[in-house]
Write an enzyme that holds these catalytic residues in place. Structure first.
Site, mmCIF file in Angstrom:
data_model
loop_
_atom_site.group_PDB
_atom_site.id
_atom_site.type_symbol
_atom_site.label_atom_id
_atom_site.label_comp_id
_atom_site.label_asym_id
_atom_site.label_seq_id
_atom_site.Cartn_x
_atom_site.Cartn_y
_atom_site.Cartn_z
ATOM 1 N N PRO A 84 4.229 -4.441 6.849
ATOM 2 C CA PRO A 84 5.363 -4.821 6.096
ATOM 3 C C PRO A 84 6.732 -5.017 6.708
ATOM 4 C CG PRO A 84 4.230 -2.828 5.347
ATOM 5 C CD PRO A 84 3.654 -3.114 6.855
ATOM 6 N N GLU A 85 7.146 -6.161 6.167
ATOM 7 C CA GLU A 85 8.557 -6.536 7.055
ATOM 8 C C GLU A 85 9.661 -6.492 5.660
ATOM 9 O OE1 GLU A 85 8.447 -10.004 9.279
ATOM 10 O OE2 GLU A 85 6.423 -9.891 9.487
#
Ligand code: ZN
Length: 277
Positions: free
Chosen positions: A2-3
């Site tokens: 996840p960013e």
């Protein structure tokens, strides 16, 4: 992994469900995450109200009543899901439910993480900024501090590829492999270019592309890949809007040239050889 957009869209969705709720109890099924969840964790958290939910880079910060916050990171494959008490068994894969927060409305917040690279750590709120995970982070990419003058200063003399620099959390916090590729495509700059050699106009285009790409991804609830799920367990919706990431061998949407891939700093990178120079 996840960013920023995945974590921010998760934060927004969770805030609607859990802000103001009190954590009644915490059950730890598996404490061995990236670092072991402290044995004190359930006692320190239980009975406290969730007063704030913030994000810094790829970290979520849950502010509890009193002086403590929970610093959370989803690692490679983690998810924090809000589980309605009416939820249908089988809706979530519960094999990797490591930490279960029971809320006072009968619903629950569950930390699930098949690969267990995530983090759940108690931090005195006054010490958050100086805690080891946060104290070296660069500015947020959506915000005034990340501008062309700042980026020009950061890349000066750097031999690393521009994509590697964009993913350096000390330079700018929250951008990873997917969004670095998309930002550089929109800016028309090849990921392999040596950062210190970029022209000012190119740096300006990179900065100008960054916030809009991230905002669009937040609005799309992030990108679907492997195990990322938003707070209700739904996959993200930005994948169909990716222009280069994961598209090697397919035609560029802008010019039909075949998208290529290259290894930049050990990470697979995607670019259009015609649109990006
Ligand atoms: Zn192209």
């Amino acid at each position: 992994m996840p960013e920023l957009p995945e974590v921010e869209s998760l934060r927004r969705a969770l805030a609607r469900s859990i802000l103001g709720r009190t954590i009644v109890s915490v059950r730890i099924n598996e404490p061995r995450l990236r670092r072991v969840v402290s044995p004190d964790f359930p006692a320190a958290v239980s009975g406290h109200k969730i007063e704030g939910l913030r994000r810094r880079a790829k970290y979520l910060i849950v502010d509890l009543s009193g002086a403590t916050s929970i610093l959370a990171h989803l690692g490679m494959s983690g998810s924090l899901t809000y589980r309605d008490k009416r939820f249908v068994p089988g809706q979530f894969d519960s094999r990797h439910d490591h930490v279960h927060f029971q809320l006072d409305d009968g619903n629950a917040l569950v930390y699930n993480d098949p690969r267990r690279f995530g983090l759940l750590k108690l931090v005195p709120r006054a010490e958050l900024e100086s805690t080891s995970e946060l104290n070296e982070l660069g500015p947020e990419p959506i915000g005034d501090a990340f501008d062309a003058a700042y980026l020009a200063h950061q890349v000066r003399g750097r031999r690393a590829a521009i994509k590697t620099v964009l993913m350096d959390q000390r330079v700018v916090a929250g951008i990873g492999n997917i969004y670095a590729a998309e930002i550089l495509f929109r800016a028309g700059v090849r990921p392999t270019r040596r950062a210190g050699r970029l022209k000012r106009a190119e740096l300006e285009r990179i900065v100008a592309a960054t916030a809009p790409i991230l905002r669009e991804a937040i609005d799309g609830r992030g990108t679907t890949f492997r195990s990322y799920r938003d707070s209700r367990g739904r996959p993200g919706g930005f994948a169909s809007r990716l222009k280069v990431y994961g598209r090697a061998g397919e035609p560029c949407y802008a010019c039909s040239t075949t998208i290529r891939k290259a290894l930049v700093g050990q990470r697979t990178s995607f670019y259009c050889p015609h649109c990006q120079h």
